[in-house]
Write an enzyme that holds these catalytic residues in place. Structure first.
Site, short mmCIF file in Angstrom:
data_model
loop_
_atom_site.label_atom_id
_atom_site.label_comp_id
_atom_site.label_asym_id
_atom_site.label_seq_id
_atom_site.Cartn_x
_atom_site.Cartn_y
_atom_site.Cartn_z
N THR A 94 4.89 -3.96 -4.61
CA THR A 94 6.12 -3.38 -4.05
C THR A 94 6.35 -4.04 -2.69
OG1 THR A 94 5.69 -1.26 -5.11
CG2 THR A 94 7.23 -1.24 -3.27
N LYS A 169 13.24 -0.12 -7.23
CA LYS A 169 12.03 0.63 -6.80
C LYS A 169 12.29 1.38 -5.49
CE LYS A 169 7.56 1.52 -6.16
NZ LYS A 169 6.77 2.43 -6.94
N LYS A 244 5.53 3.62 3.38
CA LYS A 244 5.78 2.17 3.19
C LYS A 244 7.10 1.96 2.44
CE LYS A 244 4.36 -1.65 0.31
NZ LYS A 244 3.55 -2.12 -0.79
P1 NAD Z 1 -4.95 -2.08 -3.19
O1 NAD Z 1 -5.05 -2.26 -1.72
O2 NAD Z 1 -5.91 -1.20 -3.89
O3 NAD Z 1 -5.00 -3.53 -3.91
C1 NAD Z 1 -4.47 -4.71 -3.34
C2 NAD Z 1 -5.54 -5.78 -3.50
O4 NAD Z 1 -5.03 -7.03 -3.04
C3 NAD Z 1 -6.81 -5.50 -2.65
O5 NAD Z 1 -7.93 -5.43 -3.51
C4 NAD Z 1 -6.88 -6.69 -1.69
O6 NAD Z 1 -8.20 -7.12 -1.43
C5 NAD Z 1 -6.11 -7.75 -2.47
N1 NAD Z 1 -5.59 -8.83 -1.63
C6 NAD Z 1 -4.94 -8.76 -0.45
N2 NAD Z 1 -4.60 -10.00 -0.02
C7 NAD Z 1 -5.07 -10.86 -0.96
C8 NAD Z 1 -5.04 -12.26 -1.09
N3 NAD Z 1 -4.47 -13.06 -0.16
N4 NAD Z 1 -5.63 -12.82 -2.17
C9 NAD Z 1 -6.23 -12.05 -3.12
N5 NAD Z 1 -6.28 -10.71 -3.04
C10 NAD Z 1 -5.71 -10.13 -1.98
O7 NAD Z 1 -3.42 -1.59 -3.46
P2 NAD Z 1 -2.84 -0.94 -4.81
O8 NAD Z 1 -2.84 0.53 -4.70
O9 NAD Z 1 -3.46 -1.62 -5.97
O10 NAD Z 1 -1.29 -1.38 -4.65
C11 NAD Z 1 -0.87 -2.71 -4.92
C12 NAD Z 1 0.65 -2.73 -4.87
O11 NAD Z 1 1.17 -1.82 -5.84
C13 NAD Z 1 1.25 -2.33 -3.54
O12 NAD Z 1 2.35 -3.16 -3.26
C14 NAD Z 1 1.67 -0.87 -3.76
O13 NAD Z 1 2.76 -0.49 -2.93
C15 NAD Z 1 2.08 -0.92 -5.21
N6 NAD Z 1 2.00 0.39 -5.91
C16 NAD Z 1 0.90 1.18 -5.78
C17 NAD Z 1 0.85 2.40 -6.44
C18 NAD Z 1 -0.36 3.31 -6.32
O14 NAD Z 1 -0.24 4.48 -6.72
N7 NAD Z 1 -1.48 2.83 -5.82
C19 NAD Z 1 1.93 2.81 -7.25
C20 NAD Z 1 3.02 1.95 -7.40
C21 NAD Z 1 3.05 0.74 -6.72
#
Ligand code: NAD
Length: 293
Positions: A94, A169, A244
């Protein structure tokens, strides 16, 4: 069977990658966090040492990263220089609409079909393979990506051209943030007026106040047993994530010249809640903070 490079296997990415493995594909995963990568490996993904290694020779690239800056850097420095001809790019993070459109333009220069495909449905939906995907990009990119999105989600919608998925979204989540605050305010007012919470629920859920924040995610304990209010507001969807998305909506409203006064107020109220330590609490927990405003 396709080769899939998956970058960002955190809370959402790891279970999404697991569903691609279950669908019979070979997934090469990369994450900066060893702990996150280990979860993807448990689910059957092969671990790559770098993002470049994960995407070299991939038919499909999926990214699930925290925010726009990560997406921009990963595509500019790692994904786009490394992919082969014909690779299809799907960014499920997102992020802001402007960054999404910028990355689309770079992918187009490289000749790579791309979709912005943010999701709703949370971690439970990611595990169950029931996410909703909102997709922006060409019809051709959508058709190529669709079989893979179907393995991770239940509802897959083509919202329009580049950035349209992100636009959908943030519009949806701005509605949700405003709607949740309105339901919280109504319960707080009912308390002050001596109206029983269950009575308000029974009436409003059958009347014109009916909405998802009331009937599925009720912010007071009792009326909806599965709502986080019955579990001490454990998330669910954290207030930090809601903030966010409300900030992304305000940024987009600013650059598009749209009036969103309630979206702006919702952002202020969630900012205060998060600054006072509520970031890790479910977003319906804002009801407590609203009592003190
Ligand atoms: P998270 O922080 O658990 O996962 C993100 C991952 O990206 C982390 O493991 C981090 O180490 C990795 N990362 C960061 N920079 C990196 C790079 N340069 N190279 C490789 N890996 C890298 O977050 P999440 O909850 O999985 O959310 C991910 C996305 O999904 C976000 O944009 C969030 O807004 C969206 N989202 C989350 C949810 C939810 O309920 N968690 C729901 C809908 C959307």
């Amino acid at each position: 069977m396709a080769g899939i490079g998956f970058i960002g296997v955190g809370n959402m990415g790891a279970p999404m990658a697991a569903n691609l493995v279950k669908g019979g594909h070979v997934v090469s995963a990369f994450d900066l966090s060893r702990e996150a990568a280990a979860k993807a490996a448990e689910a059957g993904a092969t671990l790559a040492d770098t993002a470049v290694e994960a995407v070299t020779n991939a038919d499909i690239v999926v990214t699930m990263l925290p925010a726009g800056a990560h997406v921009r850097a990963v595509y500019e420095n790692e994904v786009l220089p490394a992919i082969g001809a014909g690779a299809v790019l799907i960014d499920c993070s997102t992020i802001d609409v402007d960054t999404a459109r910028h990355v689309h333009a770079l992918a187009a220069e490289r000749g790579a079909p791309m979709l912005d495909a943010p999701v709703s449905g949370g971690i439970m939906g990611a595990h169950a393979g029931t996410l909703t995907f909102m997709c922006g990009g060409s019809e051709a990119a959508f058709n190529q990506a669709r079989p893979f999105l179907d393995l991770m989600g239940k509802t897959v919608v083509h919202a329009g051209g580049a950035g349209a998925g992100q636009a959908a979204k943030i519009c949806n989540n701005m509605m949700l943030g405003i709607q949740m605050i309105s339901v919280c305010e109504a319960f707080n007012l009912a308390d002050k007026l001596g109206l029983e919470r269950q009575k308000l629920f029974d009436i409003a859920s059958q009347a014109s106040g009916q909405c998802w924040s009331l009937t599925t995610y009720c912010p007071v304990p009792g009326p909806v047993p599965t709502s986080p209010a019955n579990n001490d507001y454990r998330p669910g969807f954290t207030a930090a994530m809601m903030l966010k998305d409300l900030r992304l909506a305000q940024e987009a409203a600013g650059s598009a010249g749209a009036e969103t006064p309630l979206g702006a107020r919702a952002e202020e109220l969630y900012t205060r809640f998060v600054e006072n330590g509520g970031g890790g609490v479910d977003f319906s927990g804002v009801i407590k903070a609203l009592r003190d405003v």
